[in-house]
Structures are given as C-alpha cells and as structure tokens.
Design an enzyme around this catalytic site. Structure first.
Site, PDB file in Angstrom:
ATOM      1  N   ASP A  82       1.363   1.028   7.707  1.00  0.00           N
ATOM      2  CA  ASP A  82       2.173   2.187   8.053  1.00  0.00           C
ATOM      3  C   ASP A  82       3.664   1.691   7.530  1.00  0.00           C
ATOM      4  O   ASP A  82       4.219   0.753   8.128  1.00  0.00           O
ATOM      5  CB  ASP A  82       2.422   2.200   9.658  1.00  0.00           C
ATOM      6  CG  ASP A  82       3.164   3.436   9.748  1.00  0.00           C
ATOM      7  OD1 ASP A  82       4.344   3.882   9.249  1.00  0.00           O
ATOM      8  OD2 ASP A  82       2.902   4.342  10.750  1.00  0.00           O
ATOM      9  N   HIS A  83       4.098   1.984   6.219  1.00  0.00           N
ATOM     10  CA  HIS A  83       5.274   1.595   5.695  1.00  0.00           C
ATOM     11  C   HIS A  83       6.493   1.708   6.493  1.00  0.00           C
ATOM     12  O   HIS A  83       7.478   0.922   6.299  1.00  0.00           O
ATOM     13  CB  HIS A  83       5.379   2.072   4.087  1.00  0.00           C
ATOM     14  CG  HIS A  83       5.683   3.512   4.117  1.00  0.00           C
ATOM     15  ND1 HIS A  83       5.146   4.527   4.202  1.00  0.00           N
ATOM     16  CD2 HIS A  83       6.988   3.974   3.957  1.00  0.00           C
ATOM     17  CE1 HIS A  83       5.675   5.592   4.023  1.00  0.00           C
ATOM     18  NE2 HIS A  83       7.057   5.392   4.049  1.00  0.00           N
ATOM     19  N   HIS A 100       3.545   7.641  11.565  1.00  0.00           N
ATOM     20  CA  HIS A 100       4.824   7.145  11.623  1.00  0.00           C
ATOM     21  C   HIS A 100       5.749   7.283  13.006  1.00  0.00           C
ATOM     22  O   HIS A 100       6.373   6.306  13.273  1.00  0.00           O
ATOM     23  CB  HIS A 100       5.363   7.475  10.424  1.00  0.00           C
ATOM     24  CG  HIS A 100       4.817   7.515   8.994  1.00  0.00           C
ATOM     25  ND1 HIS A 100       4.386   6.305   8.621  1.00  0.00           N
ATOM     26  CD2 HIS A 100       4.675   8.435   8.306  1.00  0.00           C
ATOM     27  CE1 HIS A 100       3.685   6.483   7.316  1.00  0.00           C
ATOM     28  NE2 HIS A 100       3.974   8.080   7.023  1.00  0.00           N
TER      29      HIS A 100
HETATM   30  P1  NAP Z   1      -2.986   9.940  -6.639  1.00  0.00           P
HETATM   31  O1  NAP Z   1      -1.548   9.835  -7.511  1.00  0.00           O
HETATM   32  O2  NAP Z   1      -3.645  11.155  -6.668  1.00  0.00           O
HETATM   33  O3  NAP Z   1      -3.998   8.876  -7.069  1.00  0.00           O
HETATM   34  C1  NAP Z   1      -5.197   8.617  -6.737  1.00  0.00           C
HETATM   35  C2  NAP Z   1      -5.939   7.448  -7.435  1.00  0.00           C
HETATM   36  O4  NAP Z   1      -7.222   7.593  -6.776  1.00  0.00           O
HETATM   37  C3  NAP Z   1      -5.747   7.410  -8.738  1.00  0.00           C
HETATM   38  O5  NAP Z   1      -5.649   5.954  -9.134  1.00  0.00           O
HETATM   39  C4  NAP Z   1      -7.365   7.936  -9.156  1.00  0.00           C
HETATM   40  O6  NAP Z   1      -7.914   7.456 -10.272  1.00  0.00           O
HETATM   41  C5  NAP Z   1      -7.987   7.189  -8.050  1.00  0.00           C
HETATM   42  N1  NAP Z   1      -9.501   7.762  -7.930  1.00  0.00           N
HETATM   43  C6  NAP Z   1      -9.749   8.840  -7.736  1.00  0.00           C
HETATM   44  N2  NAP Z   1     -11.003   9.196  -7.718  1.00  0.00           N
HETATM   45  C7  NAP Z   1     -11.419   7.720  -7.677  1.00  0.00           C
HETATM   46  C8  NAP Z   1     -12.894   7.149  -7.591  1.00  0.00           C
HETATM   47  N3  NAP Z   1     -13.830   8.150  -7.566  1.00  0.00           N
HETATM   48  N4  NAP Z   1     -12.860   6.072  -7.613  1.00  0.00           N
HETATM   49  C9  NAP Z   1     -11.689   5.121  -7.872  1.00  0.00           C
HETATM   50  N5  NAP Z   1     -10.533   5.607  -7.679  1.00  0.00           N
HETATM   51  C10 NAP Z   1     -10.518   7.005  -7.525  1.00  0.00           C
HETATM   52  O7  NAP Z   1      -2.490   9.551  -5.037  1.00  0.00           O
HETATM   53  P2  NAP Z   1      -1.268   8.470  -4.656  1.00  0.00           P
HETATM   54  O8  NAP Z   1      -0.308   9.510  -4.483  1.00  0.00           O
HETATM   55  O9  NAP Z   1      -1.119   7.274  -5.330  1.00  0.00           O
HETATM   56  O10 NAP Z   1      -2.096   7.993  -3.159  1.00  0.00           O
HETATM   57  C11 NAP Z   1      -3.121   7.210  -2.997  1.00  0.00           C
HETATM   58  C12 NAP Z   1      -3.362   7.338  -1.505  1.00  0.00           C
HETATM   59  O11 NAP Z   1      -2.138   6.634  -0.550  1.00  0.00           O
HETATM   60  C13 NAP Z   1      -3.598   8.507  -0.490  1.00  0.00           C
HETATM   61  O12 NAP Z   1      -4.388   8.706   0.347  1.00  0.00           O
HETATM   62  C14 NAP Z   1      -2.309   9.049  -0.373  1.00  0.00           C
HETATM   63  O13 NAP Z   1      -2.205   9.985   0.682  1.00  0.00           O
HETATM   64  C15 NAP Z   1      -1.525   7.675   0.140  1.00  0.00           C
HETATM   65  N6  NAP Z   1      -0.291   7.641   0.389  1.00  0.00           N
HETATM   66  C16 NAP Z   1       0.611   7.815  -1.038  1.00  0.00           C
HETATM   67  C17 NAP Z   1       1.921   7.826  -0.696  1.00  0.00           C
HETATM   68  C18 NAP Z   1       2.916   8.246  -2.070  1.00  0.00           C
HETATM   69  O14 NAP Z   1       4.060   8.119  -1.972  1.00  0.00           O
HETATM   70  N7  NAP Z   1       2.233   8.346  -3.337  1.00  0.00           N
HETATM   71  C19 NAP Z   1       2.628   7.703   0.463  1.00  0.00           C
HETATM   72  C20 NAP Z   1       1.721   7.303   1.480  1.00  0.00           C
HETATM   73  C21 NAP Z   1       0.383   7.271   1.514  1.00  0.00           C
HETATM   74  P3  NAP Z   1      -7.696   8.258 -11.802  1.00  0.00           P
HETATM   75  O15 NAP Z   1      -6.192   8.148 -11.993  1.00  0.00           O
HETATM   76  O16 NAP Z   1      -8.380   7.411 -12.669  1.00  0.00           O
HETATM   77  O17 NAP Z   1      -8.048   9.578 -11.451  1.00  0.00           O
END
Ligand code: NAP
Length: 482
Positions: A174-175, A237
């Site tokens: 939880d950042h 959070h």
């Molecule tokens: P994102 O940009 O949609 O990236 C998703 C990642 O998951 C990509 O690297 C994707 O790879 C990978 N992925 C998708 N299908 C997969 C599979 N079958 N096997 C292995 N890897 C797979 O999402 P994100 O924003 O980085 O967020 C990631 C997680 O952190 C989510 O649960 C989100 O709710 C959480 N989060 C994000 C933030 C933020 O600021 N972004 C903040 C807090 C929490 P490909 O690129 O190859 O499709």
C-alpha cells in the site's frame, strides 16, 4: 545504510505503466544513492517477445520523462546494466522454466517477485513459480492492489498465493504507507513524549483523512467502473492511514508488533449496518464541470463508461473507533475524482480551549499532515500578532524540503528497499486486509440493494453537498471549509 546482500528483483508486468513510471525509477534513485548491491539484477517480464536492449531503451525513455532533473545519462547507463528482459506469460510453464534458468545462475540469492499485473494473474504466477522451484524460503512475493473486489475474492487470491508462499514471504503493498509524512507521523507519535498525552478523545475533536484527485477516470473506465472509489481507495489506502493515526504504541518496531496494533484498530471500528450506511456514508459521481479552469465531461460521458452507471467516483464517510482512546471521536474519510484540488492530507482537529480570555471564535489547534502535493507536517497554533492585540493562526512547520537537505524518497523507493531487506512492517498482513474488507462490506451490500444512485456533484467542486452535511450533523466542517 548497512550493506545488503545481492538480490534479484523480478518485475512481472515489467512492460506496464506502474513498472515503467514508478518501480524502475524508484530503483534507479536507490542505485544513484549507492544503496543497491553492486551485482543485484532487475529482471523485467512482459508477454511480448522482445530483447533486453529494446526493453531497456523503452524504459530509458520513460525514465527520462518521469525522473526529470534526477535523470543522469551516465548513472542510467550503469543502472541499465542490471536490467534483463524475458517474455513470460503468467499461464505458460515453459516461460517460467526459462526464467528459472536465468535466476539459477545465482542459486542462493534472495529473490523478489513483484506482481505488477492484474490480480487475476497472481494465482497462476505463484503456481508456476512454485512449479519451477522459485518459491524457496528466501523468495518474496509483492502483491499490488487491488487484491480482489470483496472479502470473498480477496480470500480466494490470498488462499491461492498462500498455497505456494508463506505469509512471511508475502508483501501486500500500500504505497501510502511508504510516504515520508506517514513515516514521520509514526516517528512523531512514538519518538516524542509531547503528543502522546494529547493523542486521545479528551483532546482531539475529530480526524479528517482526505485523498482527492483532479483527474477523472481517464482511460481506465473499464477497470474503474467495476471498482469505484470505495474499493479503489477507502478499503485500502484510507483505512490504512486511519490505522497509523489511531494505533496504540507498538511494543517494538517489529513488523508484527506494528501490524498487531493496526489490526486492533480495524477490529475496533464500529460496524456499519446496511441500515446506517445511509447516514454515515456519502457516495457521489461527478457531472460535467470545470477543473483547474478547463471544462471536463461528466462521468457518464467518459469513454467506456456504461450508460446509467452507478459507480461512485466520490466517497465520504464517518468511521468510529470503539476504544477508550477514541470513543466519541469521529474519523471522516473522503476521496474522489474530479475534485477541486489534488490533495492527500490527514487533519487532526484538537478541541477548542475550554474558555477564552481573548474573545469569541477562537480557532482550535490543528495538526495537518500533508502527503501530496507537498509533503509537510504543520502544527497550527494561535499567536499574538506583533504590535496588535489580535491573535493569528500560525504554524510550526516540518517542511521536509526546508528542514532536511536530503532528497525525500518516493514511497516506492522505501517500500522496494524494505522488501529487499525483508522488512514487512509497512506491508499489509492478511488479517488486516480481511478486517478492512469486513468493515466495508455492509456499504457495498447497502449500495447494491439500494434503488438510489450516487449523488451527483459538479466536477471541480469538493463533492456532493451531502459530504458537508455529513460533518455539519456533528457541528463540524471539512478542513477547507473552516
Ligand atoms: P498495465 O499498464 O495495464 O500493465 C499490465 C502488465 O501486465 C503489462 O506488463 C502486461 O504485459 C502484463 N500482463 C498482462 N497479461 C499478462 C499475462 N497473461 N501474463 C503476464 N503478464 C501479463 O497495468 P499497470 O498500470 O502497470 O498496473 C499493474 C497493477 O498494479 C494493476 O493491478 C494495477 O491495478 C496496479 N496498480 C497500478 C498503479 C499505477 O499507477 N499504474 C498504481 C497502483 C496499483 P504486456 O505489456 O506484455 O501486455
């Protein structure tokens, strides 16, 4: 800092927004500060076949964008030598075999598997890591939010991951808990004698925890519409921040000592019932308006939002903690999108002086812990204005930029280093998460069974009028209204 042993950091979701925007820049900073062991590797994974050179070039261009003036070409070049890229699909065992081969070059190293993917992939990833023998005792797994969408789904994910990793190996991130002002609040509360006698119902009138955004749902309508502000922000959070404010002094700074105290707070929250949700919780949804002088559409008109959506983009609620320390002190939590300001703050409102020799309308003391946009802790007091017989509110300021000359690390830097060191104190234990879900479930239930939708508010305001009314029923008002 004590030297730490070499480790391998493995980012599932290495091609995703979080890894490129936050996680790699966080490790870059720690590399720049000389805190990473010399040959610690950073293994980034995505689904697409690519190679390390192309991946690193992409990561570099993103890093430049996000690091701004902290980016340095020579430092980056050195940092990039740590990075390797592999194609690993969560469901493909043969991909994990290749990963294991790469990791087993250093068979005894600690490994951190950071699951920065959608939660649907947590179980298959954990299972496949175990299948190739990568769940050894010195492996750690970091789980990003959201961990499920209710108690049942969160239990399911935790059970599935728990089949292959022990609780002591699981770091639920939880950042907000890694933010410097939050860490400082813990220090202020438990390293100084000054606050402790005041930190209770006799001297504190109410506590307000606000995390607001100016942005709308952006490109995430699909995710957000199923999630809403309660699950996205409050269950994790905001309740975590509440536990930091309200917990009793732990017996030590050990992870379980701290987490035991946080759990007690969550368990002492007065249960909400579907009947009283109506009086204690406000749900809202933005309609068109202007934010920062720019016209913006309403939630219903955002691309990807289903017609007639009842998803809440705003929540304000009153929580009560049934302990001797906090009985009768309301904790107001508030979060939302498309609000007037981007702000994260904790406001501790002290009680007014029992009688005044300086006339009426004396402002009571307050402590404001700001997490964003700036990081500061301010204690507001009344002082006499020089040359006048007037009192004015002034503050004692722990402005981190001014007070400390060192750079204030990003939350993810601190938390990633804690995982590398094996320190669980700032990570959410499973029972805490369960208690938080239990507390919010009656809200979800009540909304699901209600024919009423969320109350609308104009984008660029502080939310629906009902949010102010929630406090005015107790004779109080939100910080910005005082
Ligand atoms: P994102 O940009 O949609 O990236 C998703 C990642 O998951 C990509 O690297 C994707 O790879 C990978 N992925 C998708 N299908 C997969 C599979 N079958 N096997 C292995 N890897 C797979 O999402 P994100 O924003 O980085 O967020 C990631 C997680 O952190 C989510 O649960 C989100 O709710 C959480 N989060 C994000 C933030 C933020 O600021 N972004 C903040 C807090 C929490 P490909 O690129 O190859 O499709």
């Amino acid at each position: 800092m004590n030297p730490i042993d070499a480790f391998d950091m493995v980012f599932f979701g290495g091609t995703g927004d979080l890894a490129l925007r936050k996680l790699l820049p966080a490790l870059y900073h720690q590399h720049q500060d000389g805190n990473l062991p010399k040959d610690g590797r950073i293994i980034c994974l995505g689904r697409s076949p690519s190679d390390t050179a192309s991946y690193t070039a992409k990561a570099q261009s993103k890093a430049k964008e996000f690091l701004g003036s902290h980016y340095n070409e020579a430092d980056w070049a050195q940092f990039a030598e740590r990075i390797e890229y592999f194609k690993v699909d969560a469901h493909t065992l043969s991909d994990f075999e290749i990963l294991a081969e790469a990791l087993n070059i250093y068979p005894n190293r600690s490994r951190v598997f950071y699951l920065s993917t959608a939660p649907d992939f947590f179980a298959p990833i954990a299972k496949n890591l175990a299948a190739v023998g990568l769940n050894k005792g010195n492996s750690r797994v970091v789980l990003e939010k959201p961990l499920g969408h209710d108690l049942e789904s969160s239990n399911k994910i935790n059970d599935e991951v728990g089949e292959y990793f022990q609780e002591q190996q699981i770091y639920r991130i939880d950042h907000y808990l890694g933010k410097e002002p939050v860490l400082n609040l813990i220090a202020l509360r438990f390293a100084n004698t000054l606050l402790e006698p005041l930190w209770r119902r006799e001297w504190i009138r109410d506590v307000q925890i606000t995390v607001t955004e100016q942005v709308g749902v952006e490109t995430r309508a699909d995710f957000y519409d199923k999630t809403g502000a309660l699950r996205d922000m409050v269950q994790n959070h905001l309740l975590q921040l509440l536990t930091i404010v309200a917990m009793e002094p732990p017996a030590s700074i050990d992870a379980d000592a701290v987490r035991d105290e946080k759990l007690k707070v969550l368990r002492a929250l007065k249960p909400l019932t579907p009947e009283n949700v109506h009086n204690k919780v406000v749900r809202g949804q933005y309609r068109a308006g202007a934010v920062g002088g720019k016209a913006v559409p309403g939630y219903q008109d955002e691309p990807g939002v289903p017609a007639g959506s009842k998803a809440e983009t705003f929540v304000a609620l009153k929580a009560e903690i049934e302990t001797w320390r906090w009985a009768g002190v309301p904790f107001f939590l508030r979060t939302g999108k498309r609000l007037q300001e981007r702000l994260a703050e904790i406001v501790i409102n002290f009680r007014a002086a029992p009688t005044s020799i300086f006339g009426k309308n004396m402002q009571a003391n307050r402590m404001v812990i700001q997490l964003q946009p700036d990081e500061s802790v301010r204690l507001y007091l009344l002082a006499k204005e020089p040359g006048r017989e007037r009192l004015r509110e002034v503050y004692l300021d722990l402005d981190f930029k001014e007070t400390f000359s060192t750079r204030s690390p990003e939350a993810y830097e601190r938390l990633l280093m804690d995982v590398i060191k094996g320190d669980l104190s700032l990570f959410v234990r499973r029972d805490e998460q369960r208690a938080a879900w239990r507390w919010v479930e009656p809200i979800i239930e009540s909304w699901e069974n209600s024919s009423e939708g969320p109350k609308t508010y104009t984008a660029g305001t502080w939310g629906p009028a009902a949010s102010s009314a929630l406090l005015s029923r107790d004779g109080l008002c939100w910080h910005e209204e005082s």
